[in-house]
Enzyme design. Structure first.
Site, PDB file in Angstrom:
ATOM      1  CE1 TYR A 129      -4.263  -1.124  -0.355  1.00  0.00           C
ATOM      2  CE2 TYR A 129      -3.584  -2.767   1.260  1.00  0.00           C
ATOM      3  CZ  TYR A 129      -4.482  -2.309   0.302  1.00  0.00           C
ATOM      4  OH  TYR A 129      -5.587  -3.047   0.002  1.00  0.00           O
ATOM      5  CD  GLU A 215      -4.823 -31.113   4.786  1.00  0.00           C
ATOM      6  OE1 GLU A 215      -5.246 -30.731   3.682  1.00  0.00           O
ATOM      7  OE2 GLU A 215      -4.777 -32.314   5.104  1.00  0.00           O
ATOM      8  CG  ASP A 268      -7.980 -34.009   4.615  1.00  0.00           C
ATOM      9  OD1 ASP A 268      -8.409 -34.255   5.761  1.00  0.00           O
ATOM     10  OD2 ASP A 268      -8.361 -33.033   3.932  1.00  0.00           O
TER      11      ASP A 268
END
Length: 387
Positions: A129, A215, A268
């Site tokens: 910015y 995760e 997973d």
């Protein structure tokens, strides 16, 4: 008991025996670069540009290519490292396709030089910015900062550039932030955002016996809701909410370096989850130059394992069929240099490839609502001798 549980039990003895040795091996790589050294490295880049101009030659910047596996090498005690013989990307000041990027590099180098010189810090968002029209997107700036970090061989934190963290942490842990703020992570119902200045953290106090890297944020929240840290006290749980940001990885590494306790991964049972675990354990290709201070070589894969799916008789309707993309990702993972030193992982990946099915951690809820927190994780930790 299952073969995996037996392996965890054996790994426990090996891990505890080698934990301190590996930590010492890597510690020498993790020290921040002194401010004067950072300034000197930037000045050398500028001097080279000025020298080219004095000879009426177009200045160029040479960067190590961070998007090529051939530019990395593997050390099992450290992780992925940038090879000393790497291909180089050249950014020319006299080429229409790269002149804008050349200018952006000089702009960011100037901003970093001022930050380091004045011993002040800025987030990447703050830097963007400062001139959003010039940078175009936040991602453009982020990539340039990482390229500069690689080019100078300086960790980003030593450039005095911070990033907003996306990770959360909870458990038996308290510490002091760089500004002296005391952070208490022991609330059973709310997590603490990972610090944006992990290197500034001091006075870490914890009785935790292990760190569990989760995760997904959804699974992390489930652990909080089920008061996992209270039930298996003392421990620490942390999530990078998917692919981890640098701060989340730094935090896990700092806990490992400081507390010298085991670190487990709960991901997973799919190629994406395995890859995320590999990022924590071995580092990533694009950040290989920082792997010595980010990777956790002793991290263990606790679950969800493909072999668990059949063993626990997870209902078929809770499983997800493989896609061609999943199969390609898994085959690609199998070819990575660190997989061959993990025969247990190879067997799990073979199971996944043979069954052509994947499963999210949430599938355990199909067995029982609190199966993950009250049966699955406690049994693995108990049989492995961690609690």
């Amino acid at each position: 008991m299952t073969e995996q549980f037996s392996e965890v039990g054996k790994l426990r003895a090996v891990l505890l025996q080698n934990l301190e040795t590996v930590g010492e091996t890597v510690t020498s790589y993790t020290e921040d670069i002194a401010r004067l050294d950072v300034l000197t490295r930037i000045e050398k880049v500028i001097q080279k540009i000025v020298h080219s101009l004095s000879k009426r030659e177009a200045p160029v910047l040479e960067l190590n290519t961070r998007s090529c596996w051939s530019n990395t090498r593997f050390d099992k005690s450290v992780g992925l490292l940038m090879s000393s013989d790497t291909t180089v990307t050249t950014i020319r000041s006299d080429c229409p396709s790269s002149v804008h990027k050349f200018a952006l590099f000089l702009k960011v180098l100037a901003m970093i030089y001022k930050l380091v010189q004045t011993d002040s810090y800025a987030t990447k968002r703050d830097m963007y910015y400062n001139d959003p029209q010039l940078f175009g997107t936040q991602r453009n700036l982020d990539l340039i900062v990482d390229d500069i970090s690689c080019m100078l061989r300086v960790p980003r934190r030593s450039l005095h550039v911070l990033a907003t963290s996306k990770g959360f942490i909870s458990g038996d842990l308290c510490y002091l932030e760089a500004d002296g703020t005391r952070v208490e992570c022991s609330s059973s119902s709310a997590a603490v955002p990972v610090s944006s200045n992990v290197s500034g953290i001091t006075s870490i106090v914890s009785s935790a016996k292990f760190v569990l890297v989760v995760e997904k944020d959804a699974t992390f929240q489930r652990l909080l809701d089920d008061e996992f840290c209270t039930r298996l006290h003392p421990c620490v749980i942390i999530t990078g909410k998917g692919v981890p940001d640098v701060n989340s990885r730094l935090m896990v590494r700092k806990l490992w370096d400081t507390l010298h306790i085991p670190v487990f991964a709960l991901v997973d049972a799919d190629p994406h989850g395995i890859e995320i675990m590999c990022v924590y354990k071995y580092g990533s290709m694009s950040m290989a130059f920082e792997a010595p201070s980010l990777a956790i070589p002793c991290i263990l894969w606790m679950g969800l394992l493909p072999s668990d799916i059949e063993r626990l008789e997870v209902p078929q309707d809770a499983l997800i069929p493989f896609t061609k993309s999943d199969e390609s990702k898994l085959i690609s993972l199998r070819k990575r240099p660190y997989i061959s030193c993990q025969p247990a992982w190879e067997r799990e990946m073979d199971i996944m490839l043979t069954c052509k099915q994947k499963a999210e951690i949430q599938c355990l809820a199909s067995i029982a609502p609190h199966f993950l927190t009250r049966v699955y994780l406690p049994n693995k930790l108990l049989y492995g001798g961690w609690i």
